[in-house]
Design an enzyme around this catalytic site. Structure first.
Site, PDB file in Angstrom:
ATOM      1  N   CYS A  13     -18.726 -15.752 -15.230  1.00  0.00           N
ATOM      2  CA  CYS A  13     -18.685 -16.082 -16.655  1.00  0.00           C
ATOM      3  C   CYS A  13     -17.690 -15.158 -17.336  1.00  0.00           C
ATOM      4  CB  CYS A  13     -20.038 -15.841 -17.310  1.00  0.00           C
ATOM      5  SG  CYS A  13     -21.335 -16.890 -16.681  1.00  0.00           S
ATOM      6  N   ILE A  14     -17.045 -15.671 -18.341  1.00  0.00           N
ATOM      7  CA  ILE A  14     -16.126 -14.832 -19.121  1.00  0.00           C
ATOM      8  C   ILE A  14     -16.325 -15.167 -20.591  1.00  0.00           C
ATOM      9  CG2 ILE A  14     -14.204 -16.461 -18.824  1.00  0.00           C
ATOM     10  CD1 ILE A  14     -12.375 -13.929 -18.687  1.00  0.00           C
ATOM     11  N   GLY A  41      -5.939 -12.377 -27.987  1.00  0.00           N
ATOM     12  CA  GLY A  41      -5.388 -11.931 -26.711  1.00  0.00           C
ATOM     13  C   GLY A  41      -6.387 -11.218 -25.802  1.00  0.00           C
ATOM     14  N   GLU A  94     -15.118 -19.438 -11.568  1.00  0.00           N
ATOM     15  CA  GLU A  94     -16.091 -20.449 -11.183  1.00  0.00           C
ATOM     16  C   GLU A  94     -15.927 -21.703 -12.042  1.00  0.00           C
ATOM     17  OE1 GLU A  94     -20.324 -19.222 -10.656  1.00  0.00           O
ATOM     18  OE2 GLU A  94     -20.601 -20.950 -11.949  1.00  0.00           O
ATOM     19  N   SER A 144     -15.099 -24.091 -19.216  1.00  0.00           N
ATOM     20  CA  SER A 144     -15.326 -24.695 -20.533  1.00  0.00           C
ATOM     21  C   SER A 144     -13.980 -25.140 -21.098  1.00  0.00           C
ATOM     22  CB  SER A 144     -15.953 -23.665 -21.471  1.00  0.00           C
ATOM     23  OG  SER A 144     -15.013 -22.647 -21.733  1.00  0.00           O
ATOM     24  N   SER A 176      -3.165 -20.951 -19.865  1.00  0.00           N
ATOM     25  CA  SER A 176      -2.142 -20.149 -20.511  1.00  0.00           C
ATOM     26  C   SER A 176      -1.836 -18.906 -19.670  1.00  0.00           C
ATOM     27  CB  SER A 176      -2.651 -19.771 -21.907  1.00  0.00           C
ATOM     28  OG  SER A 176      -1.751 -18.962 -22.557  1.00  0.00           O
TER      29      SER A 176
HETATM   30  N1  ACO Z   1      -7.814 -23.048 -29.953  1.00  0.00           N
HETATM   31  C1  ACO Z   1      -6.676 -23.251 -29.272  1.00  0.00           C
HETATM   32  N2  ACO Z   1      -6.343 -22.520 -28.181  1.00  0.00           N
HETATM   33  C2  ACO Z   1      -7.203 -21.579 -27.791  1.00  0.00           C
HETATM   34  C3  ACO Z   1      -8.407 -21.335 -28.470  1.00  0.00           C
HETATM   35  C4  ACO Z   1      -8.709 -22.118 -29.593  1.00  0.00           C
HETATM   36  N3  ACO Z   1      -9.839 -21.945 -30.276  1.00  0.00           N
HETATM   37  N4  ACO Z   1      -9.047 -20.324 -27.838  1.00  0.00           N
HETATM   38  C5  ACO Z   1      -8.288 -19.946 -26.809  1.00  0.00           C
HETATM   39  N5  ACO Z   1      -7.163 -20.709 -26.774  1.00  0.00           N
HETATM   40  C6  ACO Z   1      -6.089 -20.632 -25.786  1.00  0.00           C
HETATM   41  C7  ACO Z   1      -4.786 -20.277 -26.341  1.00  0.00           C
HETATM   42  O1  ACO Z   1      -3.888 -21.124 -25.669  1.00  0.00           O
HETATM   43  C8  ACO Z   1      -4.530 -18.852 -25.916  1.00  0.00           C
HETATM   44  O2  ACO Z   1      -3.259 -18.751 -25.406  1.00  0.00           O
HETATM   45  P1  ACO Z   1      -1.985 -18.505 -26.353  1.00  0.00           P
HETATM   46  O3  ACO Z   1      -2.070 -17.066 -26.706  1.00  0.00           O
HETATM   47  O4  ACO Z   1      -0.892 -18.848 -25.411  1.00  0.00           O
HETATM   48  O5  ACO Z   1      -2.086 -19.392 -27.531  1.00  0.00           O
HETATM   49  C9  ACO Z   1      -5.433 -18.664 -24.722  1.00  0.00           C
HETATM   50  O6  ACO Z   1      -6.464 -19.609 -24.863  1.00  0.00           O
HETATM   51  C10 ACO Z   1      -6.033 -17.303 -24.608  1.00  0.00           C
HETATM   52  O7  ACO Z   1      -6.331 -16.786 -25.846  1.00  0.00           O
HETATM   53  P2  ACO Z   1      -7.012 -15.361 -25.971  1.00  0.00           P
HETATM   54  O8  ACO Z   1      -6.934 -14.927 -27.402  1.00  0.00           O
HETATM   55  O9  ACO Z   1      -6.474 -14.441 -24.951  1.00  0.00           O
HETATM   56  O10 ACO Z   1      -8.510 -15.713 -25.548  1.00  0.00           O
HETATM   57  P3  ACO Z   1      -9.852 -15.423 -26.349  1.00  0.00           P
HETATM   58  O11 ACO Z   1     -10.015 -13.965 -26.569  1.00  0.00           O
HETATM   59  O12 ACO Z   1      -9.957 -16.310 -27.513  1.00  0.00           O
HETATM   60  O13 ACO Z   1     -10.920 -15.821 -25.231  1.00  0.00           O
HETATM   61  C11 ACO Z   1     -12.345 -17.329 -24.122  1.00  0.00           C
HETATM   62  C12 ACO Z   1     -10.908 -17.033 -24.536  1.00  0.00           C
HETATM   63  C13 ACO Z   1     -12.891 -16.182 -23.284  1.00  0.00           C
HETATM   64  C14 ACO Z   1     -12.394 -18.591 -23.281  1.00  0.00           C
HETATM   65  C15 ACO Z   1     -13.173 -17.509 -25.439  1.00  0.00           C
HETATM   66  O14 ACO Z   1     -12.735 -18.652 -26.099  1.00  0.00           O
HETATM   67  C16 ACO Z   1     -14.659 -17.614 -25.213  1.00  0.00           C
HETATM   68  O15 ACO Z   1     -15.332 -16.614 -24.990  1.00  0.00           O
HETATM   69  N6  ACO Z   1     -15.197 -18.844 -25.286  1.00  0.00           N
HETATM   70  C17 ACO Z   1     -16.631 -19.071 -25.167  1.00  0.00           C
HETATM   71  C18 ACO Z   1     -17.097 -18.848 -23.748  1.00  0.00           C
HETATM   72  C19 ACO Z   1     -16.298 -19.651 -22.761  1.00  0.00           C
HETATM   73  O16 ACO Z   1     -16.085 -20.831 -22.949  1.00  0.00           O
HETATM   74  N7  ACO Z   1     -15.886 -18.984 -21.673  1.00  0.00           N
HETATM   75  C20 ACO Z   1     -15.190 -19.583 -20.575  1.00  0.00           C
HETATM   76  C21 ACO Z   1     -16.142 -20.336 -19.750  1.00  0.00           C
HETATM   77  S1  ACO Z   1     -15.507 -20.721 -18.157  1.00  0.00           S
HETATM   78  C22 ACO Z   1     -16.052 -19.430 -17.185  1.00  0.00           C
HETATM   79  O17 ACO Z   1     -16.858 -18.658 -17.624  1.00  0.00           O
HETATM   80  C23 ACO Z   1     -15.482 -19.254 -15.823  1.00  0.00           C
END
Ligand code: ACO
Ligand code: ZN
Length: 544
Positions: free
Chosen positions: A376-377, A387, A434, A438, A447
């Site tokens: 999970c992340i 970022g 894994e 989402s 990205s």
């Molecule tokens: N809208 C559009 N693009 C988005 C969004 C958004 N709301 N959120 C993330 N992105 C994309 C962007 O493309 C971004 O890349 P860019 O800088 O080239 O535009 C890229 O994701 C990464 O952005 P970050 O700022 O580095 O990521 P962030 O700190 O927002 O974390 C994460 C991403 C961890 C997926 C977050 O959205 C989160 O915690 N979501 C809820 C939990 C989740 O879904 N986790 C992943 C499940 S899958 C697994 O656990 C293996």
């Protein structure tokens, strides 16, 4: 058959009914998407309806008042629905009996389900697997000799997003398999020195084909493959608000906090040990006793104000369970298990004079048979889109390949290596998050992978004036990104072309410019020199 309601008569809206519901879209305009009623309650004599917008992500589910419902288009639940709702009425989802509810609201840790392995992105059949090369070459000096060749290369270069030029030929079907990832790939380079091209195989059966890959969070659909654990209770958010340090968080999904806490307007968490408390008073009392000012476990990385703590799910069970409960508020597609023992948790914090504040985390299995390096992340919502998600991913990539500090250094910063090509010799471990990811997970990994792979491709140097060559396996080894993810990323970027029996990746100027712009935004990177980490071989231990 769906019965339409008579708008004139008074009808009772029950769970399972569907009708358009007013909401604001991202541009703050009114829209009326179809929604399903998941629950009905009465507050101060006024009815409220919990709606799930069909085809929208569950995190947008909400309680709405009757004036937002378009009663003229009300559809009653289908008669043939087999599973009763918790009221005994037919509904579209299975419900859970009350005893199930009681069991579920025990504070249990969250660890991911292990879904079936996803379809593997494929490479061409072995007859076409002879090594090809990645050659850097100036636009004028490309090796395409005929007029036809020239036209083809033109359409490669003028199209910002390079596309496949050679249609599938009868009898030459590149059948999906996971074969020759050792196949060499050509890279074409044009006037602009960084503008290279590489050639690769287009997998046919990949679940990650560029079609349908969102460029924004997918507001539609659920990515969950197996929702058998889902029921009318766990489908609904149950916590209104969480106070965590100086932040107030609005949960997106159900999390199995004790039931008696779900009626509170605010649930208070100690931001350091993540213990949950029912009132501010209780929290304040707790803070006088709680000495933690950082997550438990070892601080294994520090640079500037960013630290990472490694937490053993067996040694710090309470913390790990509390972290899972918090994380579940923002993770929809993970199954709950009681046992955190098999997991390590890497918590990222930001430091100030008050302590180390949690920003996000990722978990990983101590031993993964599936090569999963992330279970999970999560970035906590107040820190998202800054970022940190990529920083978490970068760190996870780094820890997985850390057989030695040097290997990690090379993997994290391949471009500092004198010759990119030599990097392929570095032995290391590849891994993958894994699945399923989402919607936001997919966007973030896409990205990250895109940037990591483009960094490698653009850094390839001509070899004796020849175009550089690289194989999928080499890209995978250099970056520690699993082969399948390399392939799906190349497809997503639309770089893959097939030309005269060879797979070619074309890096158009648009791609190169976009990449350079994106990299400028990635000011915070993981610095392997700041990592103090000795990987353990968990398989050699009798017990975790
Ligand atoms: N809208 C559009 N693009 C988005 C969004 C958004 N709301 N959120 C993330 N992105 C994309 C962007 O493309 C971004 O890349 P860019 O800088 O080239 O535009 C890229 O994701 C990464 O952005 P970050 O700022 O580095 O990521 P962030 O700190 O927002 O974390 C994460 C991403 C961890 C997926 C977050 O959205 C989160 O915690 N979501 C809820 C939990 C989740 O879904 N986790 C992943 C499940 S899958 C697994 O656990 C293996
Ligand atoms: Zn505490």
């Amino acid at each position: 058959m769906t019965k339409m309601a008579d708008s004139g008569s008074s009808v009772e809206i029950v769970e399972g009914c569907r009708l358009p519901v007013l909401r604001k879209n991202q541009e703050h305009e009114d829209e009326w998407p179809l929604a399903e009623i998941l629950s009905v309650k009465e507050v101060s004599g006024r009815k409220l309806y919990y709606v799930h917008y069909i085809d929208f992500n569950k995190r947008l589910d909400e309680w709405v008042t009757a004036d937002r419902l378009d009663m003229k288009k009300l559809q009653f639940p289908k008669k043939e629905a087999k599973t009763p709702t918790k009221n005994g009425l037919p509904g579209s989802r299975p419900s859970s009996p009350e005893r199930e509810l009681k069991r579920k609201v025990e504070p249990v840790p969250l660890v991911p389900q292990v879904p079936p392995a996803p379809p593997v992105a494929s490479l061409p059949a072995s007859t076409e697997a002879s090594p090809a090369a990645v050659y850097p070459a100036a636009r004028e000096t490309n090796t395409f000799k005929t007029r036809e060749d020239h036209d083809q290369i033109s359409s490669l270069t003028t199209n910002g997003t390079a596309r496949r030029l050679i249609p599938s030929q009868p009898g030459r079907k590149r059948k999906a398999n996971c074969g020759p990832t050792d196949e060499m790939i050509k890279v074409l380079q044009y006037n602009k020195p960084q503008s290279a091209s590489v050639f690769l195989p287009p997998p046919e059966d990949s679940q990650d084909s560029s079609d349908g890959i969102p460029s924004a969070p997918r507001m539609t659909g659920s990515l969950v493959s197996d929702r058998s654990h889902d029921d009318i209770v766990t489908r609904m958010k149950n916590i209104e608000c969480i106070e965590l340090g100086r932040h107030r968080l609005k949960p997106w999904y159900f999390s199995p906090y004790p039931q008696e806490l779900t009626s509170l307007p605010i649930l208070y968490l100690c931001e350091f040990c993540l213990k949950y408390l029912k009132s501010l008073k209780c929290l304040q009392r707790h803070l006088t006793k709680c000495n933690l000012r950082h997550p438990p476990g070892n601080e294994i990385y520090r640079k500037g104000t960013i630290s990472f703590f490694e937490i053993d799910g067996r040694k710090n069970k309470n913390y790990s369970q509390n972290l899972c409960l918090l994380a579940k508020c923002f993770l929809d597609h993970k199954t709950l298990y009681y046992d955190t023992d098999p997991f390590l948790f890497y918590v990222m914090t930001e430091y100030d004079s008050k302590g180390f504040h949690i920003v996000g985390y990722f978990s990983k299995e101590k031993e993964s048979t599936e090569d999963y390096n992330v279970a999970c992340i999560l970035t906590l919502p107040p820190y998202q889109r800054r970022g940190y998600g990529k920083l978490l991913i970068e760190f996870s990539e780094c820890t997985k390949s850390m057989m030695s500090k040097w290997a990690c250094y090379l993997k994290c910063y391949p471009i500092i290596c004198p010759s990119g090509y030599e990097l392929s010799k570095v032995e290391g471990k590849t891994g993958t998050p894994e699945k399923p990811l989402s919607d936001l997970g997919l966007l973030s990994y896409r990205s990250y992978w895109s940037q990591t792979i483009l960094e490698i491709l653009m850094d390839l140097k001509p070899d004796n004036g020849e175009r550089p060559q690289i194989t999928i396996n080499e890209i995978s080894e250099i970056t520690s990104v699993k082969k399948e993810d390399v392939i799906s990323t190349l497809q997503y970027l639309n770089l893959i072309n097939y030309y005269k029996g060879q797979y070619i990746l074309t890096l158009s100027e648009d791609i190169v410019d976009g990449h350079e712009r994106a990299m400028q935004k990635r000011h915070t990177r993981i610095d392997p020199k700041c990592l103090h980490f000795t990987p353990k071989d968990w398989s050699k231990r009798g017990k975790w």
